[in-house]
Design an enzyme around this catalytic site. Structure first.
Site, PDB file in Angstrom:
ATOM      1  N   SER A 180       0.668  -1.543   0.453  1.00 28.96           N
ATOM      2  CA  SER A 180      -0.199   0.081  -0.409  1.00 28.96           C
ATOM      3  C   SER A 180       0.999   0.899  -0.300  1.00 28.96           C
ATOM      4  CB  SER A 180      -0.813  -0.081   1.605  1.00 28.96           C
ATOM      5  OG  SER A 180      -0.186   0.292   2.428  1.00 28.96           O
ATOM      6  N   GLY A 181       2.727   1.446   0.476  1.00 34.78           N
ATOM      7  CA  GLY A 181       2.330   2.201   0.408  1.00 34.78           C
ATOM      8  C   GLY A 181       3.533   2.970  -0.827  1.00 34.78           C
ATOM      9  N   TYR A 182       4.255   3.641  -1.126  1.00 35.30           N
ATOM     10  CA  TYR A 182       4.270   4.106  -2.239  1.00 35.30           C
ATOM     11  C   TYR A 182       4.997   3.040  -3.127  1.00 35.30           C
ATOM     12  CZ  TYR A 182       3.386   8.967  -1.300  1.00 35.30           C
ATOM     13  OH  TYR A 182       2.544  10.068  -0.712  1.00 35.30           O
ATOM     14  N   THR A 183       6.664   3.033  -2.693  1.00 38.86           N
ATOM     15  CA  THR A 183       7.376   1.374  -2.833  1.00 38.86           C
ATOM     16  C   THR A 183       6.060   0.537  -3.930  1.00 38.86           C
ATOM     17  OG1 THR A 183       9.696   2.286  -2.217  1.00 38.86           O
ATOM     18  CG2 THR A 183       9.276   0.174  -2.793  1.00 38.86           C
ATOM     19  N   CYS A 186      17.524   4.506  -1.573  1.00 38.53           N
ATOM     20  CA  CYS A 186      17.636   5.890  -2.230  1.00 38.53           C
ATOM     21  C   CYS A 186      19.321   6.612  -3.170  1.00 38.53           C
ATOM     22  CB  CYS A 186      16.383   6.487  -3.142  1.00 38.53           C
ATOM     23  SG  CYS A 186      16.089   7.696  -0.973  1.00 38.53           S
ATOM     24  N   ASN A 201      13.960   8.647  -7.047  1.00 38.90           N
ATOM     25  CA  ASN A 201      13.798   7.406  -5.805  1.00 38.90           C
ATOM     26  C   ASN A 201      13.107   6.919  -5.512  1.00 38.90           C
ATOM     27  OD1 ASN A 201      12.388  10.370  -4.843  1.00 38.90           O
ATOM     28  ND2 ASN A 201      11.641   9.218  -3.607  1.00 38.90           N
TER      29      ASN A 201
END
Length: 354
Positions: A12-15, A149, A321
């Site tokens: 559910s996170g950005y990555t 990153c 990133n």
């Protein structure tokens, strides 16, 4: 050829969202499951609205994950190492994009992360997942780490100079990284509150950043040792970008080298690398690496200037990133592990203007 089954834990996170975006269009991959403890039962597009009408999957609970061919872990730092035996039982090959297996030395974890590693016996086995440095090891790896990153940006910019053996390590390596807000993750906090973040250029870790440890490890190995003995002075600054990193590094050399000699070193190092571009123009706005035009792409742009008087090379490197600094690099590592073309699923060039 049949496609491999890939699952994502911590999706559910950005990555996790970027992994979904990339793998949905990867010709050799079928996404089996995407798990999230906080979003279980909800459609994936509830957390990643850009995937509306692209993906109809729902998040499952982490306890409901079943076996697959490759498992990506997109968990907070410190989580995967405590449960790694359970995760490895789900898949023969695991790619952990957190910081839990980036370092080979338990002592480096103790120094830079402030705690004992929970699975130190696995550190020698885990492969640092940067294809440009560890392509051969990735082909056989069962446990692959993600890369920090800012560390990735710095290492890719600096690696050719250290491999060439021209750096004067009696003098410090000075690195300053400017990074966008998405590097802090999807969870909101005081530093990401819009009135405080908007317009900011904020030093948030002028000393002691954990990504320093990756430079010590990886640049040290390029130099022929276990760890870099040189002083690494690393600083991190938050800027108003959402995506992107720009690293400026100051490297002092043993002897005075002309620009054409430095050009030769970088060209020989990167002329066959699909995702490294040398950017050093005489004219125009984009004479040096610029993270703005890299958003959504897996490229790392590298440039430099030579200060003959000081025997100094100023290295500049930029990337997204969330892509080359996280999900994109993970997919590139996946391609290496399976012996596929490294560019599969990763050919988006970025946008201009953006």
């Amino acid at each position: 050829m049949s496609r491999i089954r890939v699952s994502i834990l911590g999706g559910s996170g950005y990555t996790g969202g970027e992994l979904m975006r990339l793998l949905l269009f990867h010709p050799m991959v079928e996404i089996s499951q995407i798990a999230s403890g906080s979003q279980a039962g909800h459609f994936v597009h509830s957390a990643h609205p850009n995937l509306r009408k692209i993906c109809t999957l729902r998040f499952c609970h982490p306890d409901d994950l079943t076996t697959c061919d490759i498992l990506f872990l997109c968990l907070p730092h410190g989580v995967s190492s405590g449960e790694i035996a359970r995760y490895r039982a789900l898949a023969p090959r695991v790619i952990d994009l957190s910081g839990d297996f980036r370092l080979r030395s338990p002592e480096l974890y103790r120094r830079w992360y402030g705690h004992e590693h929970l699975a130190p016996e696995l550190l020698p086995e885990a492969v640092y997942g940067l294809p440009e440095l560890h392509r051969g090891e990735l082909a056989e790896a069962a446990l692959v780490s993600g890369t920090g990153c800012m560390a990735t940006t710095s290492i890719l910019g600096l690696a050719p100079l250290y491999r060439a053996g021209i750096v004067n390590q009696a003098l410090p390596l000075v690195v300053e990284a400017k990074v966008g807000s998405s590097a802090a993750g999807a969870k909101a906090g005081p530093s990401s509150h819009h009135p405080d973040r908007s317009g900011a250029v904020r030093s948030f870790e002028p000393t002691g950043h954990r990504h320093t440890a990756e430079l010590i490890q990886e640049l040290g190995q390029l130099d022929g040792g276990a760890e870099l003995k040189q002083i690494v002075a690393f600083s991190a600054t938050a800027v108003e970008l959402v995506r992107g990193i720009l690293v400026t590094a100051h490297v002092f050399l043993h002897e005075q080298l002309e620009e054409k000699a430095i050009w030769r070193i970088f060209r020989e190092a990167y002329q066959r690398e699909a995702f490294i571009r040398l950017v050093k123009e005489r004219n125009g706005v984009y004479r040096y690496p610029e993270p703005k035009i890299l958003a959504g792409s897996n490229y790392c742009d590298v440039g430099f200037e030579v200060d003959l008087e000081q025997r100094r090379v100023v290295v500049m490197a930029a990337l997204d990133n969330l892509m080359k600094g996280a999900a994109g690099n993970g997919v590139q590592a996946l391609n290496c592990m399976l012996g596929w073309d490294e560019t599969l699923g990763l050919t988006f060039p970025g946008l201009h203007p953006a």
